[in-house]
Design an enzyme around this catalytic site. Sequence first.
Site, PDB file in Angstrom:
ATOM      1  N   ARG A  58       0.809  -1.214   0.000  1.00 57.37           N
ATOM      2  CA  ARG A  58       0.000   0.000   0.000  1.00 57.37           C
ATOM      3  C   ARG A  58       0.846   1.269   0.000  1.00 57.37           C
ATOM      4  O   ARG A  58       0.357   2.332  -0.376  1.00 57.37           O
ATOM      5  CB  ARG A  58      -1.011  -0.029   1.147  1.00 57.37           C
ATOM      6  N   GLU A  95       5.050  -8.228  16.573  1.00 60.03           N
ATOM      7  CA  GLU A  95       4.491  -8.616  17.866  1.00 60.03           C
ATOM      8  C   GLU A  95       4.729 -10.104  18.138  1.00 60.03           C
ATOM      9  O   GLU A  95       5.076 -10.497  19.242  1.00 60.03           O
ATOM     10  CB  GLU A  95       2.997  -8.293  17.901  1.00 60.03           C
TER      11      GLU A  95
END
Length: 172
Positions: A58, A95
């Site tokens: 993107r 994460e």
Amino acid sequence: MDFKSKIRVVEDFPVKGISFKDITTLLQDGEAYAAAIKEMAAMVETLEFDVVVGPEARGFLTGAPLSILTKTGFVPIRKPGKLPYDTIQHAYELEYGTDTLEIHADAIQEGMKVLVVDDLLATGGTSKAVCELIEKLGGEVAGLAFLIELDFLGGRALLDGYNVKSLVHYND
């Protein structure tokens, strides 16, 4: 223009509890898309930069048109194995695990001023990795520009010391 009204919010995507900000509805509206890129160009008009860098995928949708408006080049940052020439890599922590990004080894020259452009600033991990790739090549990060910033995730803190600008902010 009210860009938030052009961004679709999809609840519980990709997992329960996530409120996904879907820019495809903004991209489908030619007038809104053009206005958003023009506004992003206005956000960075005081910055000096030689080239725009955008991470896959993107970042291509915001970075490439911004590079056209600012009459600078565009450098894609890709996942491993997608660029056809000599590359350098940078692995970074997520994460749960790690990810890797690549850039052509000759894309950024020593001392080049680089603007990092992406659609979204969330936790800041990808953007920080992009900055580190640029700096490995001897480039200087002139700033970072985002279409959307999720303020509540605190990604800006990870980018402390960099000039960060965002067009649309979400606080929850």
